[in-house]
Motif scaffolding. Structure first.
Motif, short mmCIF file in Angstrom:
data_model
loop_
_atom_site.label_atom_id
_atom_site.label_comp_id
_atom_site.label_asym_id
_atom_site.label_seq_id
_atom_site.Cartn_x
_atom_site.Cartn_y
_atom_site.Cartn_z
N PRO A 1 -34.87 -27.37 35.28
CA PRO A 1 -35.68 -26.17 35.05
C PRO A 1 -35.43 -25.57 33.67
O PRO A 1 -34.30 -25.54 33.18
CB PRO A 1 -35.20 -25.22 36.16
CG PRO A 1 -34.75 -26.13 37.25
CD PRO A 1 -34.13 -27.30 36.55
N ASP A 2 -36.50 -25.14 33.06
CA ASP A 2 -36.42 -24.53 31.73
C ASP A 2 -35.56 -23.27 31.80
O ASP A 2 -35.85 -22.37 32.58
CB ASP A 2 -37.83 -24.17 31.26
CG ASP A 2 -37.90 -23.81 29.78
OD1 ASP A 2 -36.88 -23.38 29.22
OD2 ASP A 2 -38.98 -23.94 29.19
N HIS B 1 -42.03 -25.23 34.97
CA HIS B 1 -41.52 -25.35 33.60
C HIS B 1 -40.19 -26.10 33.56
O HIS B 1 -39.26 -25.77 34.31
CB HIS B 1 -41.36 -23.96 32.98
CG HIS B 1 -42.65 -23.29 32.68
ND1 HIS B 1 -42.78 -21.93 32.48
CD2 HIS B 1 -43.90 -23.81 32.52
CE1 HIS B 1 -44.04 -21.64 32.22
NE2 HIS B 1 -44.74 -22.76 32.24
N HIS C 1 -44.82 -11.37 32.31
CA HIS C 1 -44.63 -12.44 33.30
C HIS C 1 -44.20 -11.92 34.67
O HIS C 1 -43.22 -12.39 35.27
CB HIS C 1 -43.63 -13.49 32.82
CG HIS C 1 -43.99 -14.87 33.31
ND1 HIS C 1 -43.83 -15.27 34.61
CD2 HIS C 1 -44.55 -15.92 32.66
CE1 HIS C 1 -44.25 -16.51 34.75
NE2 HIS C 1 -44.71 -16.94 33.57
N ARG D 1 -40.00 -16.56 35.65
CA ARG D 1 -39.89 -18.01 35.81
C ARG D 1 -41.15 -18.61 36.41
O ARG D 1 -41.92 -17.93 37.09
CB ARG D 1 -38.70 -18.37 36.69
CG ARG D 1 -37.37 -18.10 36.02
CD ARG D 1 -36.22 -18.83 36.71
NE ARG D 1 -35.11 -18.94 35.76
CZ ARG D 1 -34.97 -19.93 34.90
NH1 ARG D 1 -35.85 -20.92 34.89
NH2 ARG D 1 -33.97 -19.96 34.05
N SER D 2 -41.31 -19.90 36.16
CA SER D 2 -42.33 -20.70 36.82
C SER D 2 -41.66 -21.97 37.35
O SER D 2 -40.84 -22.58 36.64
CB SER D 2 -43.45 -21.08 35.86
OG SER D 2 -44.28 -22.08 36.42
N TYR E 1 -35.37 -21.10 29.44
CA TYR E 1 -36.06 -20.07 28.64
C TYR E 1 -35.11 -19.37 27.67
O TYR E 1 -35.27 -18.17 27.40
CB TYR E 1 -36.73 -19.03 29.53
CG TYR E 1 -37.70 -19.55 30.55
CD1 TYR E 1 -38.87 -20.20 30.17
CD2 TYR E 1 -37.45 -19.39 31.91
CE1 TYR E 1 -39.77 -20.66 31.12
CE2 TYR E 1 -38.35 -19.85 32.87
CZ TYR E 1 -39.50 -20.49 32.47
OH TYR E 1 -40.39 -20.94 33.40
N HIS F 1 -40.21 -14.34 29.57
CA HIS F 1 -39.61 -15.24 30.55
C HIS F 1 -38.18 -14.82 30.88
O HIS F 1 -37.68 -15.11 31.97
CB HIS F 1 -39.62 -16.68 30.03
CG HIS F 1 -40.96 -17.33 30.03
ND1 HIS F 1 -41.68 -17.55 31.20
CD2 HIS F 1 -41.72 -17.82 29.02
CE1 HIS F 1 -42.82 -18.15 30.90
NE2 HIS F 1 -42.87 -18.32 29.58
N GLU G 1 -36.18 -12.81 36.48
CA GLU G 1 -36.69 -13.49 35.30
C GLU G 1 -38.17 -13.84 35.50
O GLU G 1 -38.65 -13.94 36.62
CB GLU G 1 -35.89 -14.75 35.02
CG GLU G 1 -34.44 -14.51 34.65
CD GLU G 1 -33.69 -15.80 34.40
OE1 GLU G 1 -33.96 -16.46 33.38
OE2 GLU G 1 -32.84 -16.16 35.23
#
Length: 303
Positions: free
Chosen positions: A174-175, A164, A226, A160-161, A177, A200, A158
């Motif tokens: 965690p988001d 987020h 991403h 991801r960050s 998404y 995302h 994914e």
């Protein structure tokens, strides 16, 4: 072929907002692409600010009143930041397509503090001016352009960050998404171009989902995918999977795609149709052929 004139089967994509821009356009950490089809015109995302979005549209000679719809790929403010300034320029009742969780608050700790990074426009403000079409299902936007629908199956990497977050119950987590969607564009009979916002949900996850919904060839991928922050093994695995796609011959990447990923695409054999995206570029797709122009001169009368 004059790239300003569309034939009956031509698709024209103009990168309006990106982290890199060609003069006289302005750059910012944001994203917006204008999609012109023979059957309608769509804006994917609205950049990080109204200043940049509206100014760049004017410099490109693009009139928001010509839009038949707006699609929001996800709620982050680098994709929704121009909505407030765009609203009064749209025709009343212009449809807006997005995921049902568009108005869920999203946060980021990239600055060292928990900062709201969700959509900066209240739902009631948008609904008073636009026709909100919020759904997790795929949807036809204009002839030849669809919203992908939710990417719920995500076995692959994914986008991801670690920064987020969403607030759920009484705590941040965690988001997920879940709001991340992309746009599918038919550029020929059974030939499709995948235009992502940030992806995302993950590029390979998104491709797997859309391939199960639109049966054909994926001949182009554009936007932000991403892969920024991905390690060399993840990058190599993603490129290997892309090389297996029958007919893929164009990548037009920017925003959050990551310099390392773009360089690896070039080095590992996806370079013949590789374009590094910038605001002010216009990609015309006609009968399977790609033509990239730099649209760098403001029309007469536009400051």
């Amino acid at each position: 072929m004059d790239p300003t004139e569309l034939g009956v089967s031509d698709v024209q994509l103009t990168w309006v907002v990106n982290d890199v821009a060609l003069g006289p356009l302005r750059q910012e950490h944001g994203y917006a692409v204008w999609i012109k089809m023979p059957g309608g015109t769509v804006l994917l995302d609205t950049g990080g600010s109204g200043d940049v979005l509206v100014g760049n549209l004017a410099a490109l000679g693009l009139n928001p009143a010509d839009l038949d719809a707006v699609v929001v790929s996800h709620a982050h403010d680098d994709h929704t930041g121009g909505l407030s300034d765009l609203l009064p320029l749209l025709r009343p009742g212009t449809p807006l397509y997005a995921h049902p969780t568009l108005f869920r608050r999203r946060y980021s700790t990239s600055s060292g503090k928990m900062v709201d990074r969700g959509i900066p426009v209240q739902e009631e403000v948008l609904s008073a001016r636009m026709d909100l079409r919020l759904s997790a299902a795929p949807a036809l936007v204009v002839p030849g352009v669809w919203v992908s629908g939710e990417i719920s199956e995500r076995p692959e990497l994914e986008g991801r960050s670690a920064h987020h977050w969403v607030y759920e119950g009484s705590a941040f987590r965690p988001d997920p998404y879940e709001d991340d969607v992309s746009v599918v564009i038919e550029v020929g009979r059974g030939d499709y171009f995948l235009l992502c916002g940030c992806c995302h949900a993950g590029l390979l996850n998104t491709l797997k989902t859309v391939d199960s919904r639109w049966h054909g060839r994926w001949i182009g991928i554009g936007g932000g995918v991403h892969m920024v922050g991905a390690d060399p093994v993840q990058i190599a695995a993603t490129i290997a999977a892309l090389r297996e796609l029958e007919g893929l011959d164009a990548l037009w990447l920017g925003h959050c795609s990551g310099d390392a990923f773009i360089a690896a695409c070039d080095a590992l054999g996806l370079g013949d149709g590789l374009y590094v995206g910038a605001a002010g570029q216009r990609l015309t797709i006609s009968h399977g052929q790609y033509h990239l122009d730099d649209v760098t001169v403001a029309p007469r009368g536009v400051a």
